[in-house]
Design a protein around this motif. Structure first.
Motif, PDB file in Angstrom:
ATOM      1  N   MET A   1      11.170  -3.698  -5.058  1.00 52.49           N
ATOM      2  CA  MET A   1      11.962  -2.744  -4.272  1.00 52.49           C
ATOM      3  C   MET A   1      13.398  -2.726  -4.793  1.00 52.49           C
ATOM      4  O   MET A   1      14.294  -3.278  -4.196  1.00 52.49           O
ATOM      5  N   LEU A  59       8.890  -2.995   7.253  1.00 56.66           N
ATOM      6  CA  LEU A  59       8.431  -2.863   5.870  1.00 56.66           C
ATOM      7  C   LEU A  59       9.602  -2.648   4.925  1.00 56.66           C
ATOM      8  O   LEU A  59       9.776  -3.354   3.945  1.00 56.66           O
ATOM      9  N   VAL A  65       4.468  -6.103   4.590  1.00 53.63           N
ATOM     10  CA  VAL A  65       3.518  -5.015   4.372  1.00 53.63           C
ATOM     11  C   VAL A  65       2.459  -5.083   5.460  1.00 53.63           C
ATOM     12  O   VAL A  65       1.727  -6.057   5.555  1.00 53.63           O
ATOM     13  N   LEU A  67      -0.785  -3.230   7.502  1.00 52.41           N
ATOM     14  CA  LEU A  67      -1.806  -2.182   7.519  1.00 52.41           C
ATOM     15  C   LEU A  67      -2.343  -1.989   8.929  1.00 52.41           C
ATOM     16  O   LEU A  67      -3.385  -1.384   9.118  1.00 52.41           O
ATOM     17  N   ASP A 118       1.960 -11.857   0.968  1.00 51.33           N
ATOM     18  CA  ASP A 118       1.641 -10.450   1.189  1.00 51.33           C
ATOM     19  C   ASP A 118       0.168 -10.216   1.503  1.00 51.33           C
ATOM     20  O   ASP A 118      -0.149  -9.510   2.449  1.00 51.33           O
ATOM     21  N   LEU A 122      -1.351  -8.719   4.863  1.00 52.17           N
ATOM     22  CA  LEU A 122      -2.131  -7.487   4.814  1.00 52.17           C
ATOM     23  C   LEU A 122      -3.429  -7.653   5.597  1.00 52.17           C
ATOM     24  O   LEU A 122      -3.796  -6.824   6.419  1.00 52.17           O
ATOM     25  N   MET A 257       1.851   4.695   6.731  1.00 53.66           N
ATOM     26  CA  MET A 257       2.372   4.166   5.474  1.00 53.66           C
ATOM     27  C   MET A 257       2.670   5.299   4.512  1.00 53.66           C
ATOM     28  O   MET A 257       3.691   5.301   3.826  1.00 53.66           O
ATOM     29  N   ILE A 258       1.738   6.275   4.474  1.00 50.00           N
ATOM     30  CA  ILE A 258       1.918   7.399   3.563  1.00 50.00           C
ATOM     31  C   ILE A 258       3.182   8.161   3.936  1.00 50.00           C
ATOM     32  O   ILE A 258       3.998   8.512   3.082  1.00 50.00           O
ATOM     33  N   VAL A 261       6.233   6.077   2.847  1.00 52.28           N
ATOM     34  CA  VAL A 261       6.424   6.003   1.398  1.00 52.28           C
ATOM     35  C   VAL A 261       6.813   7.368   0.851  1.00 52.28           C
ATOM     36  O   VAL A 261       7.641   7.484  -0.056  1.00 52.28           O
ATOM     37  N   THR A 265      11.287   4.348   1.650  1.00 55.47           N
ATOM     38  CA  THR A 265      11.411   3.191   2.540  1.00 55.47           C
ATOM     39  C   THR A 265      12.832   2.634   2.512  1.00 55.47           C
ATOM     40  O   THR A 265      13.607   2.920   1.608  1.00 55.47           O
TER      41      THR A 265
ATOM     42  N   VAL B  36      -2.989  -5.999  -5.804  1.00 50.80           N
ATOM     43  CA  VAL B  36      -3.753  -5.731  -4.577  1.00 50.80           C
ATOM     44  C   VAL B  36      -4.465  -4.397  -4.751  1.00 50.80           C
ATOM     45  O   VAL B  36      -3.857  -3.338  -4.658  1.00 50.80           O
ATOM     46  N   THR B  92       5.740  -3.538  -6.761  1.00 46.97           N
ATOM     47  CA  THR B  92       5.622  -4.323  -5.536  1.00 46.97           C
ATOM     48  C   THR B  92       4.218  -4.154  -4.955  1.00 46.97           C
ATOM     49  O   THR B  92       3.505  -3.206  -5.291  1.00 46.97           O
ATOM     50  N   HIS B  93       3.851  -5.087  -4.057  1.00 46.36           N
ATOM     51  CA  HIS B  93       2.534  -4.989  -3.442  1.00 46.36           C
ATOM     52  C   HIS B  93       2.386  -3.709  -2.640  1.00 46.36           C
ATOM     53  O   HIS B  93       1.320  -3.106  -2.595  1.00 46.36           O
ATOM     54  N   LEU B  94       3.478  -3.280  -2.027  1.00 48.55           N
ATOM     55  CA  LEU B  94       3.415  -2.042  -1.252  1.00 48.55           C
ATOM     56  C   LEU B  94       3.003  -0.883  -2.144  1.00 48.55           C
ATOM     57  O   LEU B  94       2.124  -0.085  -1.795  1.00 48.55           O
ATOM     58  N   GLU B  95       3.612  -0.800  -3.331  1.00 51.75           N
ATOM     59  CA  GLU B  95       3.283   0.310  -4.226  1.00 51.75           C
ATOM     60  C   GLU B  95       1.839   0.225  -4.689  1.00 51.75           C
ATOM     61  O   GLU B  95       1.146   1.239  -4.808  1.00 51.75           O
ATOM     62  N   MET B  98      -0.357   1.419  -1.825  1.00 47.22           N
ATOM     63  CA  MET B  98      -0.309   2.874  -1.673  1.00 47.22           C
ATOM     64  C   MET B  98      -1.100   3.556  -2.781  1.00 47.22           C
ATOM     65  O   MET B  98      -1.855   4.489  -2.552  1.00 47.22           O
TER      66      MET B  98
END
Lengths: 328, 288
Positions: A1, A59, A65, A67, A118, A122, A257-258, A261, A265, B36, B92-95, B98
C-alpha cells in the motif's frame, strides 16, 4: 500500500474542511433536487457509501483484510428490523440499537481477528460471516429465514416525516446519518489514534517499540468500524422497511470490497465515490443479463488491480500531481 | 452402528482425498509465492468441464479424460501465471484477493455462458459404479478408486519433492526465494512450473470430483472456503499438513452431514474458526 503522500499526509484532527470536500457534500445535497426520481437509489448509494467507509477504517487505515464485513451490517439490520417488528418503530433509537448490535458482534470477534496474519484473518472473518449467515438462516423463527423479516414498519422520523415510497425522507435521513458518521470517521483517522493505525498498517512489528499497544488499537478500531457498519445496516432496514437474508451474505462483503477498491482505499472518500460509481453502473446495466454484469465486474476488478492501483481517487491524485508538475 | 461409523469414515476419507488433490496446488503456490489465490477453484472447474465435454461430446472414455483435464488446467495455469499472476507476487494481499475474486467472477460468468447454469453430469464406466464388498462391509467402488488415485498422486508428489533436482529447487525457493535465486536457481521458472502443476492437479481433482462434489458454474465460489481451509489449517507449503487438514475437513463434513443434518454447514464453519484460533499458522505451519 504505497499511496502518494499527498492525500495520506497527516492533518490535524480539527483540520478545516477543504473546498473540494465541501463541494462534494453540497453535490450530495444538490443530487436530491436534481434527480427527484432517483431518491431511492440515492439513499441506497449513501448507505453503501457509509458501509464502505466503515470497511475503509479497518482495511485502508489499519490494514485488516476482511471478507466478512457483512456480519456487522447484517447484525445492525436485524437489530433495527426486529425492534420495529416487536413494537418500537422510532428510527433514531433504532439506529442506536443497530450500532450497538454491530459493536457487540465486532468487539466479540475482534479478539479472533487481531491475532494471526493476513491469511488467518481472511479465513476468520470469512468464517464468522458464513457462521452468522447460517445462524440467521436456521433461526427462521426469529429472522424469517430465507423469506426475510417482514412487518417492519417505521414510525415517522421525529414524529413528523413519514418514510415514503419516493424516498424523500430516506435520502435526507441517510445523508444526515452518513455525514455525522463520516465526520466522526474523519476526525478519528486524523487523530493520533488514527496515525498509530497507519503505523500498524505499515509495520505492525515496529509499533510496539514506540509504545503503541497494537492489539488494543486494532480491537478499538475494529469495534468502531463494526458499530458504524451496524448503523449502515440499520439504515437499510429502516429505509427499505425489510430485512432479507442477503444482508449477511458473502456477496455483500465481496461487493463492498469491490466498491472500496474501485473508489480507492485509505482516503475515506474512496468508499463514497466507489459506491456511487458501482451502484449507478449496476443500475444502468441492470437490464443486462446478471451473468454478464458479473463478467464485466470481474474484468473491471482485474483491470483496476493491474493498472489502476489506488482506484478512482488514486487516479485523480496522479492526474493532479502530473498537471501540477507540468505547470511548474 | 460400527458399520455406519466405518462407512462415514470411509466416505470422509474419500471426500478429503478429493479436497487434497484440488487444494494441494494452492497450498504449494501459497507457500512458495505467498500469493492469496481465491481463483484456485476456477482451475478445478476448468478440469471438470474439460472432462465432461470430452466425454459427452467427443466420446472419450472417462479414464482418458483425466490426463486431459490435468493438461487443460495446467495450460491455463501457466498462461495466466506468465501473463497476470507473476506481476502481482509483490502486491499486497488485498490486491491479490481482489484480483483473484475478479478472475472467479469472470470464470463463473464464462462457464455459465459456455455451458449453461445447470449441473454437468458424467456417466462413470461400469467398473467404477456399484459396490465393493470387503469384510462384510460395502464400499462405493468410485470412492475406493478416488482414494487409490490420491495415494498415487501423494506418493508421486512426495518423491518429486524429495528425490528430484526440481523438487530440491522448489524446497529451496519455499525456504528462501532470495537466497535460492542467489544460488543460481531460476526462481521464476520454478514458480511457473509449480503453478502449472498445482493448477493441473486442481483440474484433475475437478474432473474426479464431478460425481462427488457436482459441477456447475458456481463451483469456484461454492468450494472456495473448503480449499482455503485446507491451506489455512494445514499450513501453506506443506504436503503433510494439507493431507491431514483435508482428511480432518472431509471426515468432519461427512460426519456432520450424516449425524447432524439439521446443523448443515454449521459444523464446518465452527471447526474452521476454532482451528484458526488454535493454530493461527496452521497445524504444520512455520511460525514466523
Amino acid at each position: 500500500m504505497t499511496s502518494a503522500p499527498a492525500p495520506d499526509a497527516p492533518r490535524l484532527p480539527g483540520a478545516r474542511w477543504s473546498a473540494p470536500e465541501i463541494a462534494f457534500w453540497l453535490l450530495a445535497v444538490a443530487a436530491f433536487f436534481a434527480f427527484p426520481a432517483y431518491r431511492v437509489l440515492g439513499s441506497q448509494i449513501l448507505i453503501t457509501g457509509l458501509f464502505a467507509v466503515t470497511l475503509d477504517l479497518i482495511l485502508g487505515y489499519a490494514g485488516i483484510v476482511s471478507l466478512g464485513h457483512a456480519a456487522f451490517f447484517g447484525a445492525g439490520a436485524y437489530a433495527a428490523g426486529l425492534l420495529t417488528v416487536h413494537g418500537w418503530g422510532e428510527p433514531v433509537s433504532g439506529l442506536v440499537a443497530a450500532g450497538a448490535a454491530g459493536a457487540i458482534v465486532g468487539y466479540a470477534t475482534s479478539f479472533l481477528v487481531v491475532r494471526g496474519a493476513d491469511l488467518a484473518r481472511l479465513m476468520v472473518t470469512l468464517g464468522i460471516g458464513l457462521l452468522l449467515y447460517e445462524a440467521a438462516n436456521k433461526a427462521a423463527f426469529v429472522t424469517g429465514g430465507v423469506d426475510g423479516l417482514s412487518g417492519v414498519s417505521m414510525w415517522k422520523l421525529f414524529g413528523v416525516f413519514p418514510f415514503d415510497l419516493a424516498g424523500n425522507t430516506a435520502y435526507l435521513y441517510s445523508l444526515a446519518v452518513l455525514f455525522v458518521l463520516f465526520a466522526l470517521a474523519r476526525r478519528i483517522v486524523n487523530s493520533p489514534f488514527g496515525l498509530s493505525l497507519r503505523g500498524i498498517r505499515e509495520n505492525g512489528r515496529r509499533m510496539p517499540a514506540i509504545g503503541s499497544p497494537v492489539a488494543r488499537r486494532l480491537i478499538a478500531i475494529y469495534t468502531i468500524s463494526a458499530a458504524m457498519a451496524g448503523v449502515a445496516g440499520g439504515l437499510l432496514a429502516q429505509t427499505t422497511q425489510f430485512v432479507g437474508l442477503d444482508v449477511l451474505s458473502f456477496p455483500r462483503s465481496a461487493d463492498l470490497m469491490i466498491v472500496l477498491v474501485l473508489g480507492g482505499t485509505g482516503r475515506l472518500y474512496g468508499g463514497l465515490v466507489g459506491a456511487a460509481v458501482f451502484m449507478i453502473a449496476h443500475h444502468l446495466l441492470s437490464d443486462l443479463n446478471p451473468v454478464y454484469w458479473q463478467f464485466w465486474l470481474g474484468l473491471l476488478l482485474v483491470v483496476v488491480v493491474m493498472f489502476a492501483r489506488g482506484g478512482i481517487l488514486g487516479g485523480v491524485d496522479a492526474l493532479r500531481r502530473r498537471s501540477r508538475g507540468a505547470s511548474r | 452402528m460400527l458399520g455406519h461409523l466405518v462407512g462415514v469414515l470411509f466416505d470422509g476419507v474419500a471426500y478429503g482425498s478429493l479436497l487434497f488433490v484440488i487444494s494441494i496446488g494452492l497450498s504449494v503456490t501459497m507457500g512458495l509465492m505467498n500469493f492469496v489465490n481465491l481463483a484456485h477453484g476456477a482451475f478445478a472447474m476448468l478440469g471438470g468441464y474439460a472432462c465432461a465435454v470430452l466425454m459427452t461430446r467427443a466420446g472419450v472414455p472417462f479414464l482418458a479424460t483425466l490426463p486431459l483435464a490435468f493438461a487443460a488446467a495446467a495450460a491455463a495455469g501457466i498462461v495466466l501465471e506468465r501473463t497476470l499472476y507473476q506481476r502481482l507476487y509483490r502486491a499486497t494481499h488485498l490486491e491479490q484477493v481482489m484480483f483473484s475474486i475478479g478472475l472467479v467472477f469472470m470464470a463463473v460468468a464464462g462457464a455459465t455462458w459456455a455451458f449453461g447454469p445447470s449441473q454437468a453430469a458424467v456417466r462413470l464406466p461400469g467398473f467404477l459404479r456399484g459396490q465393493v464388498h470387503v469384510a462384510g462391509l460395502d464400499f462405493g467402488a468410485y470412492r475406493v478408486f478416488l482414494i487409490g488415485v490420491v495415494v498415487v498422486v501423494t506418493i508421486a508428489l512426495h518423491l518429486m519433492l524429495v528425490r528430484t533436482r526440481f523438487g530440491a529447487q522448489v524446497r529451496a525457493s519455499v525456504d528462501n526465494a532470495v537466497a535460492a535465486a542467489g544460488l543460481g536457481i531460476d526462481v521464476n521458472r520454478v514458480f511457473a512450473v509449480t503453478f502449472a502443476l498445482g493448477s493441473g492437479l486442481a483440474g484433475l481433482g475437478g474432473a474426479l470430483g464431478i460425481d462427488v462434489l457436482g459441477l456447475d458454474p458456481t463451483f469456484p465460489l461454492k468450494y472456495m472456503v473448503y480449499f482455503l481451509l485446507v491451506v489455512a489449517i494445514g499450513g501453506a507449503g506443506t504436503i503433510k499438513g494439507g493431507l491431514v487438514a483435508a482428511m480432518v475437513l472431509g471426515i468432519a463434513d461427512v460426519a456432520g452431514k450424516y449425524y447432524l443434518p439439521q446443523a448443515g454447514a454449521f459444523i464446518i464453519y465452527v471447526l474452521m474458526v476454532a482451528l484458526m484460533i488454535l493454530f493461527p499458522a496452521g497445524l504444520y505451519g512455520r511460525r514466523t
